[in-house]
Design an enzyme around this catalytic site. Structure first.
Site, mmCIF file in Angstrom:
data_model
loop_
_atom_site.group_PDB
_atom_site.id
_atom_site.type_symbol
_atom_site.label_atom_id
_atom_site.label_comp_id
_atom_site.label_asym_id
_atom_site.label_seq_id
_atom_site.Cartn_x
_atom_site.Cartn_y
_atom_site.Cartn_z
ATOM 1 N N GLY A 70 0.832 -1.200 0.000
ATOM 2 C CA GLY A 70 0.000 0.000 0.000
ATOM 3 C C GLY A 70 0.862 1.244 0.000
ATOM 4 C CB SER A 103 -3.509 -0.576 1.170
ATOM 5 O OG SER A 103 -3.918 0.696 1.579
ATOM 6 C CE LYS A 146 -19.659 14.736 5.474
ATOM 7 N NZ LYS A 146 -19.457 16.203 5.662
#
Length: 435
Positions: A70, A103, A146
């Protein structure tokens, strides 16, 4: 003359024709890039350059062979933009065996025109970690929701654009699930499983891929010429130092070198090395999710070490410096993932070395400053000379082969007698009879 010009012109035209035929009959080319390690801004330049070179070379395909745990979200998105907007098809191949696309690697894999994996590899765990100027941040539930929703929408869009399993892609974000290469193939997360690059290119031959502008390309990769595009020397160097462990070492060397130079001006070498390592450390820190508190704790540790060398605090400042350095190293790259952590063993080793060097170098400098002056005229006081002439009270003495004017502070001194220097006044010595 005209005939010669015609022959030259004919030769040039013939050469151009042969070159054009060779270009048309030349075998297909495949450019191969390699990503091994964390995703950071250095890779953005590398991938961008690799794709641009492939476009200029008229390559059939760009293969990004990837093994990554990642990395940074911003760098990931920049790489994806270059893949999506490429004018040449891009394939991501998670390889060799034992590699992973975790990731940020999941997003990059799903963004490619072709996604493939080698046997014994894995893909998944795409839940984002919120990064800021101070590393991992504890975000309120609303903000966290969000962020997750944004990442889920982004990865669904990438998967749907190439007809892949968008539902699983969203689960990789929301639930952090991971799967093997065989599971990924069954779930339509990837297009194929290939044991090696040559087999992969053979499997790809004749496959059609859809480009961003809506056109369809038919890949001709059988017996293609493989062109390995490695990092340039400067790219490889910058990618190497943009690592939490290397950045921590560079910071430590910079602090040590500059401090030694401050305590012993004129050595130059420690200051130069410290300054260079400091600049490189700042570059590395700029590529990583840095925790400002970690940097301040490391600076505070250096201050404590210096103060301990200058004052007698019976180890209080030393203890505080060691604790500050250890905590600062542990939280320096607090990214919520082992990808951005300094190895605790490295922190322990660097702490021991720093403490030892500080006490050895700075301690010697301090002791040297506190020592009695042993050069110049002050050196003469207390030393023994021999009267060259009688001192009654003035005369001449011999000291280390030099003649000095001398004054006897007490009794008359005969020539040849040993005297002790008690004071120096300009070029005149004050002496007493040795005895």
């Amino acid at each position: 003359m005209k005939r010669a010009l015609r022959l030259i012109l004919l030769a040039v035209l013939l050469l151009l024709a042969v070159t054009a035929v060779q270009a048309q009959t030349a075998g297909p080319k495949v450019h191969v890039l390699t990503i091994k390690g964390t995703i950071n801004p250095v890779l953005v330049d590398y991938v961008g350059r690799g794709i641009a070179d492939a476009e200029k070379d008229g390559a059939q395909l760009v293969v990004i062979q990837m093994d990554t745990p990642g990395g940074l979200d911003t760098a990931m998105r920049d790489i994806i933009q270059k893949i999506v907007n490429a004018k040449v098809p891009v394939a991501v191949y998670v390889a060799p065996s034992g590699a992973r696309a975790a990731s940020a690697g999941v997003y990059i894999t799903l963004s490619a025109h072709v996604a493939a994996m080698s046997p014994n590899t894995a893909i998944g765990a795409a839940t984002p970690v919120q990064m800021g100027a101070e590393g991992a941040q504890q975000t309120p539930d609303e903000m966290k929701r969000k962020i997750i929703n944004d990442a889920a929408a982004y990865i669904r869009s990438l998967a749907e654009s190439h007809g892949r399993n968008a539902d699983w892609a969203e689960r990789a974000v929301r639930d952090g699930v991971s799967i093997t290469e065989q599971e990924a193939l069954k779930l339509n997360v990837i297009d194929m499983v290939s044991p090696d690059l040559n087999t992969f290119l053979t499997q790809l031959d004749g496959k059609q891929v859809k480009m961003l502008d809506g056109t369809t390309r038919t890949l001709q990769t059988r017996n293609a010429t493989i062109i390995n595009v490695g990092m340039r020397a400067i790219e490889s160097f910058l990618y190497t130092i943009a690592d939490p462990n290397i950045a921590f070492i560079l910071m430590s060397i910079a602090a040590l070198g500059i401090t030694v130079e401050i305590f012993n001006p004129g050595l130059i070498f420690p200051g130069v090395v410290g300054a260079i390592c400091g600049v490189l450390a700042f570059y590395a820190l700029g590529q990583l999710p840095v925790n400002i508190a970690g940097i301040l704790l490391i600076v505070l540790a250096i201050i404590f070490f210096v103060a301990e060398a200058l004052t007698a605090t019976f180890g209080i400042l030393l203890t505080g410096g060691i604790i500050s350095l250890i905590i600062g190293g542990l939280i320096l790259f607090q990214g919520g993932s082992p990808v951005f952590r300094v190895d605790p063993w490295l922190i322990a080793i660097v702490t021991i070395i720093l403490v030892a060097v500080f006490f050895f170098v700075i301690g010697r400098v301090v002791r040297a400053h506190r020592q009695r002056v042993t050069t110049g005229r002050e050196e003469l006081v207390g030393k023994t000379a021999v009267a060259r002439t009688a001192l009654d009270p003035e005369g001449l003495v011999f000291f280390k082969g030099e003649r000095w004017e001398a004054v006897s502070e007490k009794d008359k001194i005969e020539a040849g007698e040993e005297v002790v220097i008690t004071k120096v006044d300009g070029l005149k010595l004050y002496v007493t009879k040795k005895g």
